[in-house]
Design an enzyme around this catalytic site. Structure first.
Site, PDB file in Angstrom:
ATOM      1  CG  HIS A   1       4.079   4.564   5.291  1.00 42.40           C
ATOM      2  ND1 HIS A   1       3.173   5.107   6.174  1.00 42.40           N
ATOM      3  CD2 HIS A   1       3.661   3.289   5.081  1.00 42.40           C
ATOM      4  CE1 HIS A   1       2.260   4.209   6.485  1.00 42.40           C
ATOM      5  NE2 HIS A   1       2.527   3.082   5.828  1.00 42.40           N
TER       6      HIS A   1
ATOM      7  CD  GLU B   1       3.631  -0.528   7.248  1.00 39.70           C
ATOM      8  OE1 GLU B   1       3.097  -1.113   8.208  1.00 39.70           O
ATOM      9  OE2 GLU B   1       2.988   0.213   6.474  1.00 39.70           O
TER      10      GLU B   1
ATOM     11  CG  HIS C   1      -0.325   0.115   2.537  1.00 39.16           C
ATOM     12  ND1 HIS C   1      -0.023  -0.992   3.297  1.00 39.16           N
ATOM     13  CD2 HIS C   1       0.069   1.177   3.289  1.00 39.16           C
ATOM     14  CE1 HIS C   1       0.527  -0.619   4.434  1.00 39.16           C
ATOM     15  NE2 HIS C   1       0.594   0.708   4.455  1.00 39.16           N
TER      16      HIS C   1
END
Length: 134
Positions: A79, A130, A7
């Protein structure tokens, strides 16, 4: 080491307004809000055929994204999240190569119920990364 893009996260002040843009304007499917007190955010996911967009807003005092939202009152990309097969192997390899893992360096459970880590943006072209174990 990294797999598919899981994502892209967008930090916003007003989660309801952000959801309306994706749901009502763009016609996307948006999940219900999911408070993540251990991460200091509330998140929703916009489900796409090939990935997701995570909309996140600060939750409680001391949220780690509060200053980001203050600097970007209209919201902004916060992010990117990549999938990895084994988060500990990935972490150890990255640390051996000089990458900085944020926090304690130990994975936390993320919004998908899977272990996650964050990598310092100065080590990745100015982008907070991440990693999520799949």
């Amino acid at each position: 080491m990294i797999g598919r893009l899981n994502h892209v996260a967008i930090a916003v002040r007003d989660l309801d307004a952000a959801c309306a843009i994706y749901r009502d304007t763009l016609g996307a499917t948006v999940t219900e809000p999911l408070p993540q007190p251990e991460h200091g955010v509330t998140v929703v996911f916009v489900n796409l055929p090939n990935s997701k967009v995570e909309l996140m807003s600060p939750l409680g005092e001391g949220s780690p994204i509060e200053s980001f939202v203050e600097r970007n009152p209209n919201g902004g990309v916060h992010h990117v999240c990549y999938e990895v097969d084994d988060i500990i192997v990935a972490r150890d390899k990255l640390k051996a190569q000089g990458a900085r893992v944020l926090g304690t360096g130990e994975p936390k459970i993320g919004a998908h119920g899977k272990p996650v880590l964050f990598l310092h943006p100065k080590d990745f072209l100015g982008t907070l990364v991440e990693l999520e174990q799949v």
